[in-house]
Each structure stands twice: as structure tokens, then as C-alpha cells.
Design an enzyme around this catalytic site. Structure first.
Site, PDB file in Angstrom:
ATOM      1  N   SER A 147       0.871  -1.159   0.000  1.00 29.82           N
ATOM      2  CA  SER A 147       0.000   0.000   0.000  1.00 29.82           C
ATOM      3  C   SER A 147       0.908   1.208   0.000  1.00 29.82           C
ATOM      4  CB  SER A 147      -0.880  -0.019   1.245  1.00 29.82           C
ATOM      5  OG  SER A 147      -1.566   1.185   1.350  1.00 29.82           O
ATOM      6  N   ARG A 148       0.858   2.017  -1.070  1.00 27.22           N
ATOM      7  CA  ARG A 148       1.853   3.077  -1.201  1.00 27.22           C
ATOM      8  C   ARG A 148       1.537   4.293  -0.351  1.00 27.22           C
ATOM      9  NH1 ARG A 148       1.999   3.038  -7.615  1.00 27.22           N
ATOM     10  NH2 ARG A 148       1.784   0.814  -7.759  1.00 27.22           N
ATOM     11  N   VAL A 149       0.282   4.498  -0.029  1.00 27.65           N
ATOM     12  CA  VAL A 149      -0.021   5.691   0.762  1.00 27.65           C
ATOM     13  C   VAL A 149      -0.701   5.380   2.086  1.00 27.65           C
ATOM     14  CG1 VAL A 149      -0.183   7.242  -1.199  1.00 27.65           C
ATOM     15  CG2 VAL A 149      -2.209   6.033  -0.436  1.00 27.65           C
TER      16      VAL A 149
END
Lengths: 511, 180
Positions: free
Chosen positions: A364-366
Site C-alpha cells: 500500500s503506497r499511501v
């Protein structure tokens, strides 16, 4: 009840007030080809791309191709009633769907018409299905968590409000279940959920609707279904129509969760349309703008700035892979568009590790910014534990003597896998997730047999609910861990009363 | 990809129009082309026979020659022969149609068809023609009238892909929409 004649005539009078005796001037064209959900028409020199057209028999169509002598039209509805030589006229409008609070709780098709047999939807607002996504200044960064209620996701791949998180995996690996469980967990969270099913079997959708009803989730959910028997144009527009319904709530400052199940089928529908419209095929025969098709859709998910009301729309697109191949065209496209992916592994699914979230390839990048502090503290080492466990696991199968450190790692890993298992439709509140993960990372589970872990979990939840609900409440309210001394002593108190199963010999079982 | 019929017709008709214009033969040329078009339209099997394999070349040549015998314009003759030689005889009607459009535009003629519930008398027709000519800015309006009692009253006028619907049927429809 008696009907008064004056009242009726007054009503009719009011409605007729809007009537203007004007000459109807329509621009018309002539259908030269029709078939497979697509029509071509000659004339219509001034038609705009995306404009709604009306065929002679009342069916609507949308302009897709503007060519030198003809326009290509996708037919939104039954195309079998349209004949060559029929007239088709411009409406001057673009494609719109009804939006509003009354849509909630209903099952609709991709034109926003009810298909649940509960009668007309009373809403007089409509909005265009294609809308430009919020711009840079209208957004803010993702910072509030969206709790899915699934331990492996909230701990390893946290999702924030306004994020776009892809759920990807082979057929029958529980992609839809994750989405449905997430919707179920939004109960009482003041969240509007939209489940857009594209090309899913009608029987399956019926089952999902039943599940949502059973757990009381239909009170805050809109289900949009474009079944496999519908013409391809309806499958193609479904996600845009769903996003439009979501934007209505987002613009009002509410939080929205939208699930697109699944975009592979939408891409297939769009491919079909494009090929019939004679657009040049590209890789895997998809048209050149297939990337833009998905990017402009997912870009509409956003966390709006406080100036704009602070609403959000979180998108959970689903993509199906063939035999775990994430490097196919559509999966790579959507992976690059989204802010991370939850990869479901079919081997894990069949060996009973459900939900089959592959911790190694899911990211999950953010969402990390949106995770609550307590969860960050307890889940920090989880990914590493799992990675080293899977690495050692195959090695340890040779059964050779293992040193203490390796053995400890293996034991911890086996228990981690066990803790992350979760049955269908039983989302957990975040404070309980934190509790069991705290027990895991602080070694309280190391002495428990692997088979007993889930029973330990259930019982410790009951125990805390009964005796230490204040500690759970603290996690929920502050988002941080409570006084660790208190927490430790409470867990120890429970652990001392926990009775292992009769089977005993835990060490043998654990490996 | 081969050219589609419309694009092709536009190109041929444009060339023909320019040649005829240069040599001041537009009037006669147009009349002759309309006559040729009528021949093709009256007998749909003609273009099929000319394009098909059933007749041999001599027979086809004689048909073409008889077709253009009455023509006075050298350019129309050449045009028909060329279209035949290039294997576009099937598109003859479409080309002449496009030519007609160019001619109409040049002469300021607008073609329109009108549907009424009861037959119009000449006075009404004149009035409609004049009003419409003013509206679209045309010199002359070539009006063809039809009668269809199902529109109940009023008139529907259509010209160049635009329909002006002033029928009672459309108005009733509108009222029905408002009341539902």
C-alpha cells in the site's frame, strides 16, 4: 379517499406550465449499420463525442466515433429493435444517471434504473457519467484510515480514505469476499458504499445482495449490476456511472467506498466495442486508450481538501489474473494506476490460509500514513517475520537439526500465519486486531500450540470485553496503545487461565 | 482499406463539378446527369449487370454508349466512360447525388420534404416555401410534399438532416411526457 376534480386539474395545470409550444428542431441521421451493440449512422454532422442520441424506437445511444462521413454509436439497450435506415436524432445532452440519497439501499443497472423490484427511485437529480477528476488543489493527502476489518489487510496493507487499492488474484481466490467484508465492516461508520458488479453472474450478485442484506449493510450501500447478458456498452459505462453516484456523496463531504468488480470484464467489454467500431487493436487486441479508460476512472477517487468539504471516495478495483500472471496487460496497467495492490495467492487459498493475502507482493503506497499509531507499533515487524518464515519454511522441511534462533523464527512465523487467518464475513474492529497482534509480537502466543491460536484469540476477545473493555476503548479513542504495563498484566492474567487443547504436544504440531 | 462510398463519391463529383463549371456547362450537365441517374434508379439491375461478370465487354460497351448517346456535353460522356472504366459503376448514383448537392449549393437551392396530415393547396405550399427559404437563406426551395394522416395535424418539414417537427403528434407526445 375521494378524488377532487379541481385538485387534479390544478396538478395538471402546474405540470403543463412547463410546456412550451415550440417547434421541435432535431438533427437526424440515418442508421447504416447495426449489430453487436454498435450502430453507425450517416448524417448527424454536428454530433459531439459522448453525446446521447435517440433512435427511432426510443432506445438511446452514445456517440463514440466521429468519422468523416459517419458516426459510430454504442447502443445503450436492446439493439435488436433497430433497423438499417431507421432515423436517429441528436438530443444535445450527454449521458447522465440519476444520483441522490434515495439511491442508497437499491439495486440498479448501469443506467441507474432500479432492478430490485422495489419500485421507482424518487430522485430528480442527475449527473453526467463522465466527469473530470478533482484537480491538484482540490485534493489533500490520504490520512484517515479505512478499516477493512480484515487483520491481514489492516496490518500489512492499510487502506486510507481516498486511496485506490487494487485487489488482484486468480479466479476463486476470494477477491469479491474481501470487498464484501470491507463493505460489511463500514456499518455505523457513516460511509456510503457502492458495489459495482461488471459482468458477474446474476446469481452471484444476488448472493452478494443477500449477504449485504443479512448483515444490514444494504442500509448504506448501492449495488449496481451490469450482468453478462447485457450488451457490452452497459458493461463499459457501469463503473463510470457508479463513480458518478459516489461523487454526489463525496461532494457533500461524505466518505464513500466504491468497489469495481471487476475491471477485467469492463476492459473486455470495451475491447469488444472498440473492435466493432473498427478502432485499431493494440496489445492483446485492446484499443490504444484502454489505459486511459481505467486511469480516468480511478483518478476520480480522491480525498477532497477541507475547502471542498473534505469528502473522500476510496476505490477498490478488482482485477482477475490468469494463473497468477500479474504481468499481463490489464493487471500491469491497473497496478501502475492504483496506490497499491492486495495480491491473493491461489496456493495459499487452497492450503487454507484465508484470506489468501500474499504479504510479499501486496503493498500500500499511501495507506501507511493512514494507519493508527497502535497498529503501526504492533504490525511493524509482521511483514519481516512472514518473509523470513517463508524463506526458512522450505529449508526446514528437510527436518535437520535447527538452532534455537531459527526454531524461534519458525514458531513465530507459523503463529503469525495462523493469527492472520480469518473466516468469511466476520470483520474485526481495529482495537481487537491490535490486541491479538500485540499478543503475537510480544511473544504471548509462542507457547500456545498453533492449533489453539484462533481459540486463544476468540477467548481473549471475550475476556477483554468482559473485564478490560476500558483498554480496548483507549485504543479505539486515542488510536495509540494504552499503558503497556496494564495491557501486559491483563494479557498475562488471561494467559494463565487459558487451557491448551487436550491434544497437547504443541511442539510437534507447530512444525 | 478501400475508400468508402461517400468519400469516393465526393472526390469524383468534385472533379466533375469543377470541369463543368470551368466550361460553363453546369446547367446542361446537371440535366443530363439527372437523366442518367433516373435510368440507373429505374432499373437497379443495370449497374449490377455492368459491374457483374454475366455480360461480356462488348455488350457492356454498347450499353454504355447507348447510355451517353443523347448527351451533348463531352465531359459528361467522358465522365460516364471513366467511371465505368475504373470499375466504379456501382457508385454512379452516389456520385451523381453528391454532384447534385454541389450544384444545389452553387445555385442556392435547398431541397426539403414536408409531411402534412391533409393535402396542402398551392397557396399554402408557396407560403411554406417562402418562409423556409427565408429561414435557411436559400434562393429557391424545392419542396416535395407527402400526406400522412397519423401526424394528426401541423407539418413536419425535413431538409438536410434537420427535422422541423411542428406536428400535433409531437406536441401530444410532449404533453404526455410532462404529465407522466
Amino acid at each position: 379517499m375521494s378524488i377532487k376534480a379541481e385538485e387534479i386539474s390544478a396538478l395538471i395545470k402546474k405540470q403543463l406550465d412547463g410546456y412550451k409550444d415550440e417547434l421541435n428542431v432535431d438533427e437526424t441521421g440515418v442508421v447504416t449499420y447495426v449489430g453487436d451493440g454498435v450502430a453507425r449512422a450517416y448524417g448527424l454532422d454536428n454530433a459531439l463525442s459522448g453525446e446521447l442520441l435517440e433512435f427511432q424506437n426510443g432506445v438511446y445511444g452514445m456517440v463514440q466515433n466521429l468519422e468523416s462521413n459517419e458516426v459510430g454509436i454504442v447502443v445503450l439497450g436492446d439493439f435488436t429493435g433497430i433497423r438499417e435506415g431507421d432515423s436517429v436524432k441528436r438530443t444535445g445532452r450527454i449521458m447522465e444517471v440519476p444520483v441522490g440519497d434515495n439511491m442508497v439501499g437499491r439495486v440498479v443497472n448501469s443506467l441507474g434504473q432500479p432492478i430490485d423490484g422495489k419500485g421507482e427511485i424518487k430522485t430528480d437529480q442527475t449527473a453526467p457519467i463522465e466527469k473530470k477528476a478533482p484537480g491538484i488543489m482540490q485534493r489533500q493527502s490520504v490520512k484517515q484510515p479505512l478499516q477493512t476489518g480484515i487483520k491481514s489487510i489492516d496490518a500489512l496493507v492499510p487502506i486510507g480514505r481516498g486511496q485506490r487499492e487494487l485487489i488482484i488474484g486468480d479466479r476463486k481466490t476470494g477477491k469479491t469476499s474481501i470487498a464484501i467484508d470491507t463493505i460489511l465492516n463500514q456499518k455505523d461508520q457513516d460511509m456510503i458504499c457502492i458495489y459495482v458488479s461488471i459482468g458477474q453472474k446474476d446469481s452471484t450478485v444476488r448472493q452478494q445482495v443477500n449477504t449485504l442484506q443479512k448483515y444490514g449493510a444494504m442500509d448504506y450501500t448501492i449495488v449496481m449490476s451490469a450482468g453478462p447478458s447485457e450488451p457490452a456498452p452497459l458493461l463499459y459505462i457501469a463503473p463510470y456511472a457508479g463513480a458518478t453516484m459516489g461523487e454526489y456523496f463525496m461532494d457533500k463531504g461524505k466518505d464513500v467506498l466504491i468497489v469495481f468488480d471487476d475491471l477485467t470484464k469492463q476492459a473486455n467489454a470495451y475491447r469488444e466495442l472498440s473492435l466493432i467500431l473498427r478502432r485499431p487493436p493494440g496489445r492483446e487486441a485492446y484499443p490504444g486508450d484502454i489505459f486511459y479508460t481505467h486511469s480516468r476512472l480511478l483518478e476520480r477517487a480522491a480525498k477532497l481538501s477541507d475547502k471542498m468539504g473534505g469528502g473522500s471516495m476510496t476505490a477498490l478495483p478488482i482485477v482477475e489474473t490468469q494463473a497468477g500472471d500479474v504481468s499481463a496487460y490489464i493487471p500491469t496497467n491497473v497496478i501502475s494506476i492504483t496506490d497499491g495492490q492486495i495480491f491473493l495467492n491461489s496456493d495459499m487459498f487452497y492450503s487454507g490460509d484465508r484470506p489468501a493475502v500474499d504479504a510479499g507482493t501486496s503493498v500500500s503506497r499511501v495507506g501507511g500514513d493512514a494507519q493508527i499509531k497502535a497498529m503501526k507499533k504492533v504490525a511493524g515487524t509482521l511483514r519481516l517475520d512472514l518473509a523470513s518464515y517463508h524463506e526458512l519454511e522450505s529449508f526446514a522441511q528437510f527436518g535437520s537439526d535447527l538452532d534455537e534462533a531459527t526454531k524461534a523464527k519458525l514458531d513465530r512465523g507459523a503463529r503469525t500465519v495462523e493469527v492472520l487467518k480469518q473466516p468469511l464475513h466476520s470483520p474485526l474492529p481495529v482495537e481487537k486486531q491490535v490486541l491479538i497482534l500485540y499478543c503475537l509480537t510480544h511473544g504471548y502466543l509462542d507457547k500456545i500450540a498453533v492449533d489453539d491460536v484462533l481459540r486463544f484469540q476468540d477467548e481473549i476477545f471475550k475476556f477483554f470485553d468482559a473485564s478490560y473493555s476500558d483498554l480496548l476503548e483507549t485504543i479505539k479513542k486515542t488510536g495509540d496503545l494504552p499503558d503497556e504495563k496494564k495491557l501486559n498484566s491483563a494479557i498475562q492474567e488471561f494467559a494463565s487461565t487459558f487451557k491448551p487443547s487436550a491434544k497437547g504436544d504443541s511442539v510437534v504440531n507447530s512444525n | 482499406m478501400s475508400l468508402d462510398k461517400v468519400t469516393l463519391a465526393k472526390r469524383y463529383s468534385n472533379a466533375l463539378f469543377q470541369v463543368l463549371e470551368e466550361h460553363n456547362e453546369l446547367e446542361t450537365g446537371n440535366a443530363e446527369l439527372m437523366a442518367i441517374k433516373a435510368v440507373f434508379q429505374n432499373d437497379p439491375s443495370l449497374s449490377m449487370a455492368l459491374a457483374g461478370p454475366v455480360l461480356d465487354l462488348k455488350q457492356k460497351d454498347s450499353i454504355i454508349n447507348s447510355l451517353i448517346d443523347g448527351s451533348t456535353s463531352e465531359y459528361v460522356k467522358n465522365f460516364v466512360k471513366m467511371v465505368y472504366d475504373y470499375g466504379r459503376i456501382n457508385d454512379m448514383v452516389a456520385i451523381i447525388d453528391e454532384f447534385g448537392k454541389l450544384y444545389d449549393k452553387k445555385q442556392g437551392i435547398v431541397r426539403a420534404s414536408v409531411v402534412t396530415a391533409v393535402p396542402m393547396n398551392d397557396e399554402e405550399k408557396d407560403k411554406l416555401t417562402q418562409t423556409f427559404a427565408q429561414r435557411v437563406g436559400a434562393k429557391t426551395v424545392d419542396l416535395s410534399a407527402k400526406v400522412d394522416s397519423s401526424i394528426i395535424g401541423g407539418a413536419i418539414l425535413s431538409s438536410d438532416n434537420v427535422v422541423y417537427d411542428g406536428s400535433v403528434r409531437a406536441k401530444i407526445k410532449e404533453v404526455r411526457k410532462l404529465l407522466s
